[in-house]
Design an enzyme around this catalytic site. Sequence first.
Site, PDB file in Angstrom:
ATOM      1  N   ASP A 264       5.096   0.024  12.064  1.00 16.80           N
ATOM      2  CA  ASP A 264       3.944  -0.815  11.737  1.00 16.80           C
ATOM      3  C   ASP A 264       4.124  -2.271  12.156  1.00 16.80           C
ATOM      4  OD1 ASP A 264       2.455   1.263  10.757  1.00 16.80           O
ATOM      5  OD2 ASP A 264       2.956   0.899   8.656  1.00 16.80           O
TER       6      ASP A 264
ATOM      7  N   ARG B  84       2.378   6.070  -3.179  1.00 17.21           N
ATOM      8  CA  ARG B  84       3.399   6.991  -3.674  1.00 17.21           C
ATOM      9  C   ARG B  84       3.440   6.985  -5.198  1.00 17.21           C
ATOM     10  NH1 ARG B  84       4.500   5.679   1.351  1.00 17.21           N
ATOM     11  NH2 ARG B  84       5.868   6.963   2.658  1.00 17.21           N
TER      12      ARG B  84
ATOM     13  N   ARG C 226      -4.616  -2.990  11.568  1.00 21.25           N
ATOM     14  CA  ARG C 226      -3.486  -3.731  12.125  1.00 21.25           C
ATOM     15  C   ARG C 226      -3.830  -4.388  13.459  1.00 21.25           C
ATOM     16  NH1 ARG C 226      -0.025  -3.256   8.361  1.00 21.25           N
ATOM     17  NH2 ARG C 226       0.360  -1.291   7.288  1.00 21.25           N
TER      18      ARG C 226
ATOM     19  N   LYS D 281       0.835  -1.206   0.000  1.00 20.97           N
ATOM     20  CA  LYS D 281       0.000   0.000   0.000  1.00 20.97           C
ATOM     21  C   LYS D 281       0.868   1.253   0.000  1.00 20.97           C
ATOM     22  CE  LYS D 281      -2.199   0.938   3.897  1.00 20.97           C
ATOM     23  NZ  LYS D 281      -1.819   2.253   4.484  1.00 20.97           N
TER      24      LYS D 281
ATOM     25  N   LYS E  48      -1.994   7.039  15.216  1.00 16.54           N
ATOM     26  CA  LYS E  48      -2.363   6.240  14.044  1.00 16.54           C
ATOM     27  C   LYS E  48      -3.892   6.123  13.965  1.00 16.54           C
ATOM     28  CE  LYS E  48       1.820   5.043  12.552  1.00 16.54           C
ATOM     29  NZ  LYS E  48       2.299   5.238  11.179  1.00 16.54           N
TER      30      LYS E  48
ATOM     31  N   GLN F   5       4.939  10.788   6.746  1.00 14.18           N
ATOM     32  CA  GLN F   5       4.067  11.031   5.593  1.00 14.18           C
ATOM     33  C   GLN F   5       4.033  12.516   5.234  1.00 14.18           C
ATOM     34  OE1 GLN F   5       0.315   9.253   6.659  1.00 14.18           O
ATOM     35  NE2 GLN F   5       1.189   7.205   6.758  1.00 14.18           N
TER      36      GLN F   5
END
Length: 413
Positions: free
Chosen positions: A292, A27, A371, A22, A319, A148
């Site tokens: 992550d 990107r 997650r 992802k 998050k 990000q």
Amino acid sequence: MTLILSRPEGTLSGEITLAGSKSISNRALIIRALSGADFPIHKLANAKDTVLLEALLQTTDDTRDAGAAGTTFRFLTAYLSMQPGEQVLTGTERMKQRPIGVLVDALRKLGAKIDYLEQQGYPPLRIGAPDGFGKTNTLSIAANTSSQYISALLMLAPTLPEGLRLQLEGEIVSRPYIEMTLSLMSYFGVSHQWEEQTIIVPPQSYVGKPFTVEADWSAASYYYAMAAIAPEADLRLNGLFRESVQGDAVLSEMMTEFGVETHFDETGVQLKKSVDAEVPDEFTWDFLKCPDLAQTLAVCCAAVGTSGTFCGLETLRIKETDRILALQQELQKVNANLIELPPTGERTYFQTQGKTLFASTPTFATYEDHRMAMAFAPLAMQHPIEIEEPEVVVKSYPDFWKDLQKIGFEVAK
């Protein structure tokens, strides 16, 4: 809705073909939009966030709803700030609680016209047509928040009249994600220099050409955890490669401590764990470059009774949910916990304590966080479990529950 997950005891074996990353896909979509060229992107992630980003880049609507997709929202904030007309960018109630001020401040310095429609520093945003965008070519940005923000600015950088000198202030969080962005930019013909804390991107054009997305190492982490928990494992994961731009590729090294061996070949990896593999008493890792993976490893440590000491979790509280609090609440349901240790120097450390114990079938909440659902799924190797709101996995891995069935898991609603 609740999903019931279980798996008979025995060797973990089978074959999984992982979807595209992802992070890489998103990107590549932004770079394609900035390039003005309609080049093909092969093996694009089927994650909800990626599908949504592709659709929002193509829409002509004045209001774009990024839902719960943090990367999508941040990348679009930067991209739309250079586009003509006035647009509104919004998201879910949780998205409206996730800060965006650092990025907005930086874009305003470049010439963007962005207003907050509700709470200052948070979505939703009204983004107007730029006036003299690129009026400066030098920015400073705090590097200890989301990478990000930095990636969003870097992808714009070559399209600015004088390029961009981006000064990173403080400790750099999630550096591999910044390196991933620069690597993709390089693939599409954009050069850069990284001198200590400054990244310099001269003005230049993206060169559109076909691109293939590699498989997602974050998704692989759940299978590594299953292999660590299983008494024996011989599992194939297709699409992963030794030379990866993903910071989470460190997983193959990390999991050797749990007896999981990674064998690379031309199409992916073979995970192997023998019946005589030893479980470590202690495990220590700095997750600053791979945040992550922290949830997966916290659950894995609890499952095998390893005392895990973690640092580098600074971004986990902002998050999809407060991931530290969520881990603490859910691990307690199976006799384990994640506690914050007394301060030592400038770093904050957490430690997993206890070993999973199942007095009954636990029901794990997911907090609108993909997650959380996937990190706790490996516990079904030990005892049947229930997962609330299992559809949250569509954010990054829509086929997760189907793929588990391919390797012997029983999935029932």
